[in-house]
Design a protein around this motif. Structure first.
Motif, PDB file in Angstrom:
ATOM      1  N   GLU A 207      -8.115  -5.488  -0.585  1.00 49.68           N
ATOM      2  CA  GLU A 207      -6.788  -5.053  -0.999  1.00 49.68           C
ATOM      3  C   GLU A 207      -6.352  -5.721  -2.289  1.00 49.68           C
ATOM      4  O   GLU A 207      -6.956  -6.670  -2.747  1.00 49.68           O
TER       5      GLU A 207
ATOM      6  N   HIS B  85     -11.207   2.095 -11.925  1.00 49.91           N
ATOM      7  CA  HIS B  85     -10.404   3.081 -11.207  1.00 49.91           C
ATOM      8  C   HIS B  85      -8.979   2.973 -11.707  1.00 49.91           C
ATOM      9  O   HIS B  85      -8.602   1.990 -12.341  1.00 49.91           O
TER      10      HIS B  85
ATOM     11  N   HIS C  37      -4.674   3.653 -10.674  1.00 49.97           N
ATOM     12  CA  HIS C  37      -3.830   3.334  -9.520  1.00 49.97           C
ATOM     13  C   HIS C  37      -2.660   4.289  -9.327  1.00 49.97           C
ATOM     14  O   HIS C  37      -2.011   4.691 -10.282  1.00 49.97           O
TER      15      HIS C  37
ATOM     16  N   CYS D 290       3.096   3.206  -4.980  1.00 45.04           N
ATOM     17  CA  CYS D 290       4.313   3.654  -4.294  1.00 45.04           C
ATOM     18  C   CYS D 290       5.458   2.727  -4.675  1.00 45.04           C
ATOM     19  O   CYS D 290       5.399   1.520  -4.451  1.00 45.04           O
TER      20      CYS D 290
ATOM     21  N   SER E  19       2.635  -0.047  -1.938  1.00 47.04           N
ATOM     22  CA  SER E  19       1.221   0.166  -1.618  1.00 47.04           C
ATOM     23  C   SER E  19       0.497   0.789  -2.813  1.00 47.04           C
ATOM     24  O   SER E  19       1.089   1.511  -3.607  1.00 47.04           O
TER      25      SER E  19
ATOM     26  N   THR F 293      -2.931   2.897  -4.138  1.00 50.60           N
ATOM     27  CA  THR F 293      -4.110   3.707  -3.832  1.00 50.60           C
ATOM     28  C   THR F 293      -4.932   3.830  -5.099  1.00 50.60           C
ATOM     29  O   THR F 293      -4.377   4.051  -6.169  1.00 50.60           O
ATOM     30  N   GLU F 294      -6.233   3.692  -4.948  1.00 51.38           N
ATOM     31  CA  GLU F 294      -7.085   3.797  -6.127  1.00 51.38           C
ATOM     32  C   GLU F 294      -7.642   5.203  -6.244  1.00 51.38           C
ATOM     33  O   GLU F 294      -7.865   5.867  -5.244  1.00 51.38           O
ATOM     34  N   PHE F 295      -7.876   5.615  -7.453  1.00 53.54           N
ATOM     35  CA  PHE F 295      -8.544   6.893  -7.647  1.00 53.54           C
ATOM     36  C   PHE F 295      -9.297   6.892  -8.970  1.00 53.54           C
ATOM     37  O   PHE F 295      -9.053   6.064  -9.842  1.00 53.54           O
TER      38      PHE F 295
ATOM     39  N   CYS G 292       4.731   7.422  -1.633  1.00 55.31           N
ATOM     40  CA  CYS G 292       3.572   7.761  -0.819  1.00 55.31           C
ATOM     41  C   CYS G 292       3.996   8.552   0.412  1.00 55.31           C
ATOM     42  O   CYS G 292       5.170   8.594   0.768  1.00 55.31           O
TER      43      CYS G 292
ATOM     44  N   LEU H  29      -3.197  13.454  -2.931  1.00 54.51           N
ATOM     45  CA  LEU H  29      -3.106  12.242  -2.132  1.00 54.51           C
ATOM     46  C   LEU H  29      -1.764  12.122  -1.424  1.00 54.51           C
ATOM     47  O   LEU H  29      -1.427  11.064  -0.896  1.00 54.51           O
TER      48      LEU H  29
ATOM     49  N   PHE I 156       1.251  12.118  -2.624  1.00 50.00           N
ATOM     50  CA  PHE I 156       2.298  11.374  -3.325  1.00 50.00           C
ATOM     51  C   PHE I 156       3.288  12.322  -3.986  1.00 50.00           C
ATOM     52  O   PHE I 156       2.919  13.408  -4.405  1.00 50.00           O
TER      53      PHE I 156
END
Lengths: 158, 158
Positions: free
Chosen positions: A49, A107, A109, A112, A117, A119-121, A152, B137, B139
């Motif tokens: 994380e 990656h 980001h 939120c 929080s 999330t990676e993409f 999110c 995702l 969002f």
DNA sequence: GTCGCTGCAAAGTCTTTGCAGAGAG
DNA sequence: CTCTCTGCAAAGACTTTGCAGCGAC
């Protein structure tokens, strides 16, 4: 999407390399390799994380209660690692920063702004497009960072 | 991508609309329309930059010295506006947040690591793609920031 | 008049810094 | 040994909150 090495041996080798890089970095700058610094790097490495200085500190206190690592040392080491580009920091809507090892795969980001929080993409189209834009404007692209801010799905249902 | 109105009259009309929206919002929630709230909205509107609460406060003190607006009111109003999605906040590497009117369009940055020059750009394909990713995702995308780091053409020729 | 708003100052968070003793090289 | 590190606590930076008087409606 992202290639993640889950095999234990591979991860071990990766960590050994990271440690070597860290020690090299320290030597170059006449800094010392201390148990606290090692524990911080290791904990960052083991975590999947994005960690705040506080959560990192808690993890360390749990796993190495005898060390009594101070939060100030965590902050100092994170700054050191960030200055050396070994970790990357992200700031999000709420207070504070989160850190991750820079050695991981590239990656972007999704952050939120409600709960913080991350999330990676990775998106190929965007990566390509960035190169294209840089070319168009006569830039030699070296790096980039991109963050999408939003809400999110779990915060939406609240 | 986004329509940008540079004509003075259009900007005025846009602001009037913004004000109406703001008043409507306040009425809906039994909140009061005060001179401080108006001045904060107006100053945000007139600024082309992302403002920190502190810089916003300074701007207001310069332009409306008689009001003696407190920093606490700036924070309170920004929170109110953010909760109502009239402004968006971003946090970057440094401490603190920056705010901008949600109605505005953003731009991304191409940053030369040699000379520090910054070129702004907007790319529709990337904008579209970002929305697509956010949707995928789950969002709700509010904003994004993207920086490309590289070497600009004039530094390349040196 | 009522009830929310404001400025002020005090209280909270999160982060950095000063210092004296501990420890790596 | 020397000089950097560390933990602790105090200091800073940024943000929120409590309160009494003020002001919009």
């Amino acid at each position: 999407m992202t290639k993640v090495t889950t095999d234990f041996n591979d991860r071990t080798i990766e960590y050994e390399q990271l440690l070597i890089d860290f020690k090299t970095l320290l030597k170059k700058n006449s800094l010392k390799f201390t148990i606290q610094r090692e524990v911080i790097l290791e904990t960052l490495y083991k975590s999947d994380e994005h960690l705040t200085p506080e959560s990192l500190h808690h993890l360390i206190q749990e796993k190495f209660p005898d060390l009594k690592t101070g939060i100030a040392t965590v902050y100092r080491t994170l700054s050191l690692l960030e200055d050396s580009n070994m970790v990357t920091s992200l700031s999000f809507g709420a207070q504070g920063k989160k850190y991750e090892l820079g050695a991981k795969n590239h990656h972007d980001h999704l952050i939120c702004t409600e709960c913080g929080s991350i999330t990676e993409f990775v998106d190929e189209q965007i990566e390509d497009r960035q190169h294209h834009i840089a070319d168009e404007l006569g830039f030699i692209m070296k790096d980039h960072s991109m963050q999408i801010y939003g809400i999110c799905s779990s915060c939406q249902s609240k």
